[in-house]
Design a protein around this motif. Structure first.
Motif, short mmCIF file in Angstrom:
data_model
loop_
_atom_site.label_atom_id
_atom_site.label_comp_id
_atom_site.label_asym_id
_atom_site.label_seq_id
_atom_site.Cartn_x
_atom_site.Cartn_y
_atom_site.Cartn_z
N LYS A 214 11.11 -4.56 -20.01
CA LYS A 214 10.64 -4.79 -18.78
C LYS A 214 9.06 -4.64 -18.66
O LYS A 214 8.24 -5.26 -18.38
N ARG A 215 8.70 -3.13 -19.02
CA ARG A 215 7.42 -2.85 -19.29
C ARG A 215 6.61 -3.64 -20.38
O ARG A 215 5.52 -3.75 -19.97
N ALA A 216 7.28 -3.66 -21.45
CA ALA A 216 6.51 -4.54 -22.41
C ALA A 216 6.29 -6.02 -22.01
O ALA A 216 5.11 -6.57 -22.33
N LYS A 217 7.00 -6.48 -21.10
CA LYS A 217 6.91 -8.04 -20.57
C LYS A 217 5.70 -7.96 -19.63
O LYS A 217 5.11 -8.97 -19.32
N GLU A 218 5.64 -6.91 -18.82
CA GLU A 218 4.73 -6.81 -17.72
C GLU A 218 3.49 -6.56 -18.17
O GLU A 218 2.21 -6.92 -17.67
N THR A 219 3.31 -5.98 -19.35
CA THR A 219 1.98 -5.83 -20.19
C THR A 219 1.67 -6.75 -21.26
O THR A 219 0.60 -6.54 -21.94
N GLY A 220 2.50 -7.70 -21.22
CA GLY A 220 1.99 -8.94 -22.17
C GLY A 220 2.18 -8.67 -23.51
O GLY A 220 1.56 -9.02 -24.47
#
Length: 311
Positions: A208-214
């Motif tokens: 999720k964090r990876a998705k949020e940070t592009g």
């Protein structure tokens, strides 16, 4: 309904992962990766030590193996085990009690492979280490009866090793069993559903964090962009027609469940003999929590699978 201990552990893991994902998964420095490795090692110290198991170190050329042998063996089957950790975390210090517990419940010898990690060593270093370990067992045993196994990224490596052995016309293993295998590391982050990121307390927050940070594909720590279209990296796309029996266990709503189910459909189309166990209300690779009753049941099912394979 999962056990009360599993529910409480779920909360603890969720808290721990909220700390880890303060870092940006898509742009981790080597220093940050080393911090994560230390945190995972500290977390692994919670596992209970296992008695009546002998551990012996085996040093090959730039590769270390560990023979984990319980006092009581059922037969001569030997399990070549590859650990998880996204190809950038994991060693015998972290997995010592885990594989000792697994060996004791399976009542079989395990050879733990401490393969090279990314980003210091990228593909094909890991598959080359796997092949080297397999060749060692073939040469060492008069009648090799080898089972390939692994959890998460290690499950990927067990499956990829079979494909590599097929390509080189090597003697096949007798079986393969995997826990939540990461069968498509190069999958785009957009393909991981947000709802599963929420339900999977172990790697869900990381994704999720990876998705949020592009971030791009999280496989960047394992392989280069030019390597990505390769069944030895993503066994989801491999040919398993000549595979021995396979057993796969995973959690119903873990982050990897969709790609695992895609893989299982491909195996069935290829007429592979495959057994599947799907766990509800648990998370990716929950078996890392060796004191859970669910883990003991999971390992007992793997023992049943091994018992049915020819000796």
């Amino acid at each position: 309904m999962i056990s009360r201990k599993a529910r409480n552990r779920k909360k603890l893991i969720s808290f721990f992962m909220r700390l880890v994902v303060l870092l940006k998964p898509g742009s981790l420095s080597l220093f940050q990766i080393r911090i994560i490795r230390k945190l995972v090692l500290i977390a692994s110290l919670r596992r209970l030590s296992v008695k009546n198991v002998i551990i012996e170190k085996i040093t090959l050329d730039r590769l270390e193996l560990y023979r984990i042998k319980p006092n009581k063996l059922l037969d001569e089957k030997k399990i070549l085990f590859f650990h998880g950790g996204g190809f950038f975390i994991g060693n015998i210090k972290i997995y010592r009690n885990y594989v000792s517990f697994l060996a004791k419940l399976l009542r079989r010898e395990i050879i733990f492979v401490e393969y090279k990690l990314g980003p210091e060593s990228k593909y094909p270093s890991q598959i080359e280490d796997a092949k080297k370990a397999y060749s060692f067992l073939l040469e060492k045993e008069e009648k090799p009866n080898i089972i390939l196994a692994g959890d998460s990224a290690g499950g990927n490596l067990a499956l990829s090793l079979f494909l590599a052995l097929e390509k080189e016309n090597c003697k096949k293993p007798m079986g393969i069993f995997c826990i939540s295998p990461w069968v498509n590391p190069t999958e785009l982050l957009a393909e991981y559903p947000d709802s599963f990121c929420e339900s999977d307390v172990l790697i869900g927050p990381f994704i999720k964090r990876a998705k949020e940070t592009g971030s791009g594909p999280i496989s960047h720590l394992y392989c280069n962009d030019s390597d990505q279209i390769n069944a030895l990296i993503s066994p989801l796309f491999g040919d398993f027609h000549n595979s021995p029996p396979i057993m796969i266990q995973y959690s119903e709503k873990e982050v990897l469940s969709i790609q695992i189910e895609q893989f299982l459909k491909r195996l069935k189309k290829q007429k592979v003999r495959v057994q599947t166990i799907v766990w509800k209300d648990l998370w990716h690779d929950f078996q890392l929590e060796t004191d859970l009753s669910e883990t003991k049941k999971s390992f007992a099912l793997f023992k049943d699978f091994l018992d049915e394979l020819p000796s």
